[in-house]
Design an enzyme around this catalytic site. Structure first.
Site, PDB file in Angstrom:
ATOM      1  N   GLN A 129      31.326  34.416  41.482  1.00  9.04           N
ATOM      2  CA  GLN A 129      30.666  35.379  40.598  1.00  9.04           C
ATOM      3  C   GLN A 129      30.309  34.672  39.298  1.00  9.04           C
ATOM      4  O   GLN A 129      31.180  34.058  38.671  1.00  9.04           O
ATOM      5  CB  GLN A 129      31.616  36.556  40.326  1.00  9.04           C
ATOM      6  CG  GLN A 129      30.941  37.691  39.587  1.00  9.04           C
ATOM      7  CD  GLN A 129      31.898  38.802  39.201  1.00  9.04           C
ATOM      8  OE1 GLN A 129      32.941  38.542  38.594  1.00  9.04           O
ATOM      9  NE2 GLN A 129      31.556  40.031  39.533  1.00  9.04           N
ATOM     10  N   ARG A 141      26.570  42.536  40.999  1.00 11.18           N
ATOM     11  CA  ARG A 141      27.542  43.614  40.778  1.00 11.18           C
ATOM     12  C   ARG A 141      27.073  44.464  39.612  1.00 11.18           C
ATOM     13  O   ARG A 141      26.786  43.950  38.521  1.00 11.18           O
ATOM     14  CB  ARG A 141      28.940  43.060  40.490  1.00 11.18           C
ATOM     15  CG  ARG A 141      29.952  44.174  40.207  1.00 11.18           C
ATOM     16  CD  ARG A 141      31.354  43.652  40.032  1.00 11.18           C
ATOM     17  NE  ARG A 141      31.952  43.309  41.306  1.00 11.18           N
ATOM     18  CZ  ARG A 141      33.196  43.682  41.684  1.00 11.18           C
ATOM     19  NH1 ARG A 141      33.958  44.413  40.876  1.00 11.18           N
ATOM     20  NH2 ARG A 141      33.685  43.310  42.831  1.00 11.18           N
ATOM     21  N   SER A 165      37.502  40.686  46.279  1.00 15.33           N
ATOM     22  CA  SER A 165      36.762  40.992  45.050  1.00 15.33           C
ATOM     23  C   SER A 165      37.082  39.942  43.983  1.00 15.33           C
ATOM     24  O   SER A 165      38.230  39.490  43.885  1.00 15.33           O
ATOM     25  CB  SER A 165      37.183  42.386  44.576  1.00 15.33           C
ATOM     26  OG  SER A 165      36.216  42.964  43.752  1.00 15.33           O
ATOM     27  N   ARG A 184      43.158  44.527  44.035  1.00 13.26           N
ATOM     28  CA  ARG A 184      44.620  44.561  43.877  1.00 13.26           C
ATOM     29  C   ARG A 184      45.366  44.528  45.208  1.00 13.26           C
ATOM     30  O   ARG A 184      46.427  43.904  45.300  1.00 13.26           O
ATOM     31  CB  ARG A 184      45.019  45.773  43.033  1.00 13.26           C
ATOM     32  CG  ARG A 184      44.649  45.571  41.565  1.00 13.26           C
ATOM     33  CD  ARG A 184      44.679  46.861  40.790  1.00 13.26           C
ATOM     34  NE  ARG A 184      43.650  47.779  41.230  1.00 13.26           N
ATOM     35  CZ  ARG A 184      43.479  48.996  40.751  1.00 13.26           C
ATOM     36  NH1 ARG A 184      44.279  49.447  39.803  1.00 13.26           N
ATOM     37  NH2 ARG A 184      42.496  49.761  41.204  1.00 13.26           N
ATOM     38  N   CYS A 214      39.539  37.664  37.689  1.00 12.50           N
ATOM     39  CA  CYS A 214      39.869  36.674  36.666  1.00 12.50           C
ATOM     40  C   CYS A 214      41.333  36.283  36.783  1.00 12.50           C
ATOM     41  O   CYS A 214      42.201  37.152  36.858  1.00 12.50           O
ATOM     42  CB  CYS A 214      39.675  37.268  35.272  1.00 12.50           C
ATOM     43  SG  CYS A 214      37.960  37.526  34.861  1.00 12.50           S
ATOM     44  N   TYR A 218      29.877  43.626  30.466  1.00 15.58           N
ATOM     45  CA  TYR A 218      29.565  42.270  30.005  1.00 15.58           C
ATOM     46  C   TYR A 218      28.076  42.169  29.648  1.00 15.58           C
ATOM     47  O   TYR A 218      27.349  43.171  29.680  1.00 15.58           O
ATOM     48  CB  TYR A 218      30.025  41.245  31.057  1.00 15.58           C
ATOM     49  CG  TYR A 218      31.533  41.277  31.215  1.00 15.58           C
ATOM     50  CD1 TYR A 218      32.356  40.963  30.134  1.00 15.58           C
ATOM     51  CD2 TYR A 218      32.138  41.683  32.402  1.00 15.58           C
ATOM     52  CE1 TYR A 218      33.735  41.031  30.239  1.00 15.58           C
ATOM     53  CE2 TYR A 218      33.522  41.751  32.514  1.00 15.58           C
ATOM     54  CZ  TYR A 218      34.314  41.425  31.425  1.00 15.58           C
ATOM     55  OH  TYR A 218      35.685  41.501  31.507  1.00 15.58           O
TER      56      TYR A 218
END
Ligand SMILES: Cc1cc2nc3c(=O)[nH]c(=O)nc-3n(C[C@H](O)[C@H](O)[C@H](O)COP(=O)(O)O)c2cc1C
Length: 361
Positions: A101, A231, A23, A325, A26, A183
């Site tokens: 992305q 997404r 995934s 994660r 950032c 966003y």
């Protein structure tokens, strides 16, 4: 029977060796020029060597003023494409599909890396003026955005398309448009952040216009044989916000515009949302996109176990899973999952001695 998680997936002319995606995450590892650094090569490259089928580089800003922070990765010039090229090439050389992305932060921009401090950066501190569909603050820490005019909206759409062309130059074979997590695109979609009364606001058609026009512009700029993903936050988890029904309807429209996959996330439009916690929470969203919009979908969120990922794909919950994660904790998550599910694990050849030794133990 071999595990569904390790069956290949064809998306247009791209073939993923398995259903495991890294995934986008950032890293806040750039200087203020937005150029990729050695960190991106090592971080993304390790996960490609770790067996993932698809490795997606973090939210990458389509313009300097589209960044979340001054340490974001950017893709707004040939120099940015050049800096990313070794990253895409290395990922591909490991047998993974290199993805990126593309993002515009809108009102969530002009910050510093989260570990530096949450307060917005003023223009005289190296920050920039933030733009949004409506002049509404994200939080007490954020900069007040200026409402975008028609020309600025059109410019944002063309910046996404230009970034897709640069992504191709850099060697990426999968582009994901970041239309979720509060966003810019999500700010257009949600009635909580879009209070416009012109053609980009109001009803579903108006609020989805920026997303539909941008998806179409990117599709036209991005090669036909390569997959385009989006997404979405599938719900705001807030009264009066963007809903799951809205998102499933939009997914159907995006399919008609040549989008190949929707990655189903949720939330982050406003600080107050309270998403329910739990590993399976976003899987039903991915299933609805597959079943109702008849579009391939990606599941994301608290996927940590090989058996859990296998169940999601084998059970028709999603076409592929994205892990964030868990991939930070274990770059070789995909290889370990293969071993756990009884699939041959394609360890990098230089690591063979460690693997052979382990097999004897
Ligand atoms: C360090 C970090 C950075 C992230 N950056 C992004 C990002 O750039 N783009 C994005 O869509 N999601 C981003 N996310 C969200 C993840 O992609 C993912 O949707 C979320 O963490 C839930 O998945 P997980 O439970 O596997 O971590 C980030 C998450 C983490 C932990």
């Amino acid at each position: 029977m071999s595990p569904a998680l390790f069956s290949p997936l064809a998306l247009r002319g791209t073939r993923l060796r398995n259903r495991i995606g890294v995934s986008p995450m950032c890293q806040y590892a750039c200087g203020s020029d937005g150029l990729a650094t050695a960190w991106h090569l090592v971080h993304l490259g390790a996960r490609a060597a770790g067996g993932a089928g698809l490795v997606v580089a973090e939210a990458t800003a389509v313009a300097p003023h589209a960044r979340i922070s001054d340490a974001d990765l950017g893709l707004w010039s040939p120099a940015h494409a050049q800096a990313l090229r070794p990253v895409a090439e290395f990922i591909a050389a490991q047998g993974s599909v290199p993805g990126i992305q593309l993002a515009h932060a809108g009102r969530k921009g002009s910050t510093r890396a989260p570990w530096v401090g949450r307060k917005a950066m003023a223009p005289d501190e190296g920050g920039w003026e933030v733009q949004a569909p409506s002049p509404l603050l994200f939080s007490e820490h954020s900069a007040l955005p200026r409402q975008m005019g028609a020309a600025e909206i059109a410019q944002a759409t063309s910046e996404f398309a230009a970034a897709a062309r640069l992504a191709q130059m850099a060697g990426f074979r999968y582009v994901e448009l970041h239309f979720g997590h509060g966003y810019l695109a999500h700010q257009f979609l949600s009635p909580l952040t879009n209070q416009r009364d012109d053609g980009w606001g109001g009803d579903f058609e108006g609020r989805t216009r920026f997303v539909r026009e941008t998806a179409a512009a990117v599709r036209a700029a991005w090669p036909d044989e390569l997959p385009l993903a989006v997404r979405l936050s599938m719900t705001d988890w807030l009264e009066g916000g963007w809903t799951l029904d809205d998102a499933v309807r939009l997914a159907g429209e995006l399919k008609g515009l040549g989008v190949d996959l929707v990655v189903c996330s949720s939330g982050a439009i406003a600080p107050g949302s309270q998403p329910p916690q739990g590993p399976a929470m976003q899987i039903p969203f991915a299933r609805r996109v597959r079943d109702e919009a008849r579009l391939a979908s990606g599941a994301v969120g608290q996927i940590t176990q090989a058996s859990q990922a296998e169940e999601i794909v084998a059970g028709g919950g999603a076409d592929l899973v994205f892990l964030a994660r868990a991939m930070l904790r274990d770059p070789q998550w995909a290889l370990h999952a293969a071993e756990e599910l009884g699939e041959p694990a394609a360890w990098p050849v230089p690591y063979a001695r460690a693997v052979a030794k382990r097999a004897r133990n």
